[in-house]
Design a protein around this motif. Structure first.
Motif, short mmCIF file in Angstrom:
data_model
loop_
_atom_site.label_atom_id
_atom_site.label_comp_id
_atom_site.label_asym_id
_atom_site.label_seq_id
_atom_site.Cartn_x
_atom_site.Cartn_y
_atom_site.Cartn_z
N CYS B 575 -0.77 4.02 2.96
CA CYS B 575 -1.63 4.78 2.05
C CYS B 575 -2.90 3.96 1.85
O CYS B 575 -2.84 2.75 1.67
CB CYS B 575 -0.93 5.00 0.71
N ASN B 577 -5.07 4.49 -0.66
CA ASN B 577 -5.28 4.12 -2.06
C ASN B 577 -4.75 2.69 -2.08
O ASN B 577 -3.54 2.46 -2.01
CB ASN B 577 -4.48 5.03 -2.99
N HIS B 580 -1.75 1.63 -4.03
CA HIS B 580 -0.47 2.10 -3.47
C HIS B 580 -0.10 1.25 -2.25
O HIS B 580 1.05 0.85 -2.09
CB HIS B 580 -0.58 3.56 -3.06
N MET B 585 3.39 0.67 -0.05
CA MET B 585 3.41 1.90 0.74
C MET B 585 2.78 1.63 2.11
O MET B 585 1.67 2.08 2.40
CB MET B 585 2.65 2.99 -0.02
CU LIG Z 1 -0.99 6.52 -2.13
#
Ligand SMILES: [Cu+2]
Lengths: 224, 593
Positions: B575, B577, B580, B585
């Motif tokens: 991910c 972001n 995250h 992730m």
């Molecule tokens: Cu994310």
């Protein structure tokens, strides 16, 4: 209409509004200086806590300042969460750190349930996992102190129902070198060796990973 | 009370169960539902389990007090006066003869970080070389009038002339080496780590030069990044030049040290890499040739970043405890908060990058003029698309647009705006809100020379990909213990999750699972095609080549198809972001022969 289309359609509505630019109204800023020591201290609440031995300690002054640490939250009666496996896993991290815990690394398990987890309860629970004086279990006779700490350290969830669900508390451990302001987190259920790596790889003269392409990669590929 | 030995046995049992659950691909939810935690239950029984709810289950929380910049920190930046400073134009990195000369094997003695030998080195010896160093600099985000002191940031710097945040201009069929020295201090001003690995985002790059999250190196070491600047297929399906439909244009590079990517990139370790394709008369960098896109001073990259500044000290602030995503209340473009740009009455190419960490944008022009979108993720589209209802831009996504100011009134002001509402770090809300101006365009008058650029109708056709030999599925979700996971797995820096065959074609299902958050998912190496979006053909803007696809929230799920050509080695999917990403992730996969 899917929700993506909704965004775009809503855009058409907003477009009809006239654009009003921001007007300069900001007053001149008066900066306050802060030393690195002040910044370090401000990053953590210096709450008074009780150790499993019933000793009063202050979270920043006594437990973090100038130290390399691992901390996390747990509670002894966690039934269907990850507390016991995480604490058990940290016992492996302690071993993997080969005698460093208590010497130059300190571990803290902070209870989320101070009403039940008195120093005596923590002491008994702790004895299952470690005898190392460098791994301290922490509670308080004032539950709001724990709550303050939990929130300040980011162990909360946005969803208040989930936040209140004892089985949904956050399962990461935080690893830090306080004087260098280096902090990262690792999942409590990660392999203990990897949690140790997260910590040691952060240290200025610590161990380093071998570049993957040069490493012995046997046993390190999960097939799928 | 069990003995120490018995406890060790119980401990071993929990861990075995967790490993078994991992091996069986049981989700943690299933794992617990199946009652597999006999070990834990056993231990708790020893503690004298009673029926209870912890005290905090009854506490009432002021949820409104948790919104704002980050939730835990709730910091409000000092106010800024908008449109005081000009938009910084990123300087071009200078060529430099490297001493010692770059080598196929890592030059450990000279201070190079350990790495595997450069793949395809002998065929693609560098024709041009460059050098940057990552350093701490003092940077003024606010206009002088506000009295906010400069912040210490970490930036790339050209070692020839000291230019800060240079961008790389490279050409297809011109292999280069960029030497990047880590000269960052141990003192981090509160966040970040002086260990680095620079990823060229969307580069068709050999693994050892890809800037893998685990291949980081320390201060006072360098790494030579070898960019062959060849199109995908050059050593496989379309030898020797590669598939001309795989030509890329707008790439960017940024730090990728795992667990610290959010902090290090937020601190400033990011810039652009522009790849020109004069060799095929495509994106030539000259508006009189090729696609005749606006060029030179009229081709302007912009990195959008939202920041928070400490209300007492005015210093750039980063919330280290945040797991959800960080939203800034100040919008900096190329390092200035709400700058202005003087423009002539002509066409401009803006290369817009969402530099993160967590915010999504829906971009508009304040006069509601349409953008002419010519790329998705910096890859030129088969044909330009007119976008009058905004362009949604997730973290790390890039869009090249042409904005035509030819008919704008002299001395008028037009604003590049974000109208997407986002109240939490996990992802945007499904609605628009009052616009926030990001850049003010001040229309000067007629250009000094006539505008030779065109708005092309056709650009680069999509590549045709062979039938895929394998389908894999990835669920981007939050685990019950509050971590961001892919298929219920957390990132382990010592593990490769799966292997793919070199030159294979695969289909990957990227599922967003819940609708409570957005994940802009990035796959390194070859850009992909989105073949399916929520069960149907993707919208026009998602039909080109992409390297980021957002899932979850209102985005839904996506099915992508890609190839793994020309190089071998390990690459991540994560991910973007970056909060995250750093909270696990991410996974790595490997291309094997
Ligand atoms: Cu994310």
């Amino acid at each position: 209409m899917n929700r993506r289309a909704f965004v775009i359609a809503a855009g058409a509505g907003v477009m009809a509004l006239p654009f009003i630019p921001h007007l300069p109204t900001a007053p001149v800023f008066q900066a306050r200086a802060r030393t690195p020591e002040q910044r370090r201290r401000r990053a953590f609440p210096n709450v008074a806590l009780l150790t499993h031995d019933g000793r009063e300690v202050h979270f920043y002054d006594d437990l973090l300042k100038d130290k390399t640490v691992i901390y996390h939250f747990m509670y002894t009666q966690c039934r269907d969460g990850f507390c016991a496996p995480t604490v058990a896993n940290l016992a492996r991290v302690e071993k993997a750190l080969k005698g460093r815990v208590g010497r130059d690394v300190f571990m803290y398990s902070i209870t989320l349930d101070p009403k039940h987890d008195t120093p005596a309860v923590l002491k008994k629970y702790r004895a299952h996992f470690t005898r190392n004086p460098g791994w301290v279990f922490l509670t308080s006779d004032k539950p709001q102190r724990i709550e303050r700490l939990r929130r300040a350290l980011g162990y909360w969830r946005r969803d208040s129902l989930q936040d209140a669900d004892p089985a949904s508390h956050l399962g990461h451990v935080q690893l830090g070198i306080e004087p260098l302001e280096r902090w990262c987190s690792a999942p409590g259920r990660l392999r203990a060796g990897a949690i140790k790596d997260y910590l040691c790889w952060m240290e200025p003269d610590g161990e380093r990973p071998t570049p993957w392409m040069l490493a012995d990669r046997k046993d390190r590929v999960r097939t799928s | 009370m069990p003995s120490r030995k018995q406890l060790e046995k119980l401990t071993a049992k929990y861990m075995k169960e967790i490993r078994d659950a991992d091996a069986a691909k049981l989700s943690l939810r299933e794992y617990l539902r199946e009652g597999l935690v006999g070990g834990a239950a056993g231990l708790i029984a020893l503690q004298g389990m009673r029926n209870f709810r912890p005290f905090w289950a009854h506490a009432s929380h002021d949820r409104d007090g948790l919104t704002g910049s980050s939730g835990t920190a709730n910091v409000v930046s000092p106010p800024n006066t908008p449109f005081q400073d000009p938009l910084p134009i990123l300087p071009t990195l200078s060529q430099k003869t490297l001493t010692p000369a770059p080598t196929k094997a890592a030059n450990i003695a000279a201070g190079e970080a350990a790495r595997a030998d450069h793949q395809k080195w002998d065929q693609f010896l560098p024709q041009k070389t460059y050098e940057m160093e990552e350093v701490a600099v003092s940077e003024q985000f606010y206009p002088a009038v506000n009295g906010v002191p400069p912040s210490t940031t970490w930036r790339f710097r050209d070692t020839v002339n000291g230019n800060v945040s240079p961008l790389v201009r490279a050409n297809y069929q011109e292999p280069i080496v960029v030497r990047i020295w880590n000269r960052l201090p141990a003192a981090n001003g509160g966040f970040g780590i002086n260990q680095v690995t620079t990823h060229l985002h969307n580069g068709h790059t050999a693994s050892e030069s890809d800037g893998s999250p685990v291949d980081f190196y320390d201060a006072n070491k360098f790494k030579d990044y070898h960019y062959v600047n060849m199109r995908a297929g050059f050593a496989s399906t379309h030898a020797p030049l590669g598939d001309t439909r795989e030509t890329m244009s707008t790439l960017w590079f940024h730090d990728h040290r795992f667990d610290f990517t959010a902090a290090n990139v937020y601190k400033g370790l990011a810039s652009f890499f522009l790849l020109f394709s004069a060799d095929q008369n495509q994106d030539t960098g000259n508006e009189a040739t090729g696609f005749r896109l606006p060029s030179g001073a009229y081709d302007i990259p912009m990195i959008l970043t939202d920041k928070v500044f400490d209300p007492a000290t005015g210093q750039l602030f980063f919330d280290r405890f945040n797991l959800n995503g960080i939203l800034g209340d100040k919008y900096a473009v190329n390092g200035k908060i709400q700058p202005y740009l003087n423009v002539y009455k002509r066409r401009y190419r803006f290369r817009i990058l969402n530099g993160g960490p967590s915010r999504f944008y829906q971009l508009f022009l304040s006069n509601n003029q349409a953008f002419t979108q010519i790329s998705s993720d910096g890859n030129l589209l088969p044909a330009a698309i007119s976008r009058s209802s905004g362009i949604l831009l997730g973290v790390a996504e890039r869009v090249d647009v042409i904005v035509d100011f030819t008919n704008a009134a002299t001395n008028s002001r037009i604003y590049l705006e974000n109208r997407l509402q986002q109240t939490k770090g996990e992802g945007p809300d499904s609605q628009l809100t009052t616009p926030t101006a990001l850049v003010e365009f001040r229309v000067l008058g007629n250009p000094p020379q006539a505008d030779q650029s065109l708005i092309p109708t056709t650009l680069i056709a999509n590549p045709t990909r062979p039938a895929s030999s394998k389908t894999r599925s990835f669920d981007f979700d939050k685990s019950r213990d509050g971590l961001w996971v892919i298929n219920d797995q957390i990132f382990d820096p010592n593990v490769i999750s799966f292997q793919v065959r070199q030159n294979a074609t695969e289909t990957w299902n990227i599922d967003g699972h819940s609708r409570d958050w957005s994940h802009p998912v990035h796959i390194h190496f070859e850009e992909f095609g989105i073949v399916n979006r929520n069960g149907s053909t993707p919208p026009p803007e998602e039909r080109g080549r992409k390297d980021v696809v957002s899932v979850g929230n209102f985005h839904g799920d996506a099915q992508v198809k890609m190839q793994f050509r020309d190089f071998l080695g390990h690459y991540p999917m994560h991910c973007h972001n970056t909060i995250h990403e750093d909270h696990h992730m991410m996974l790595r996969w490997e291309i094997i022969p």
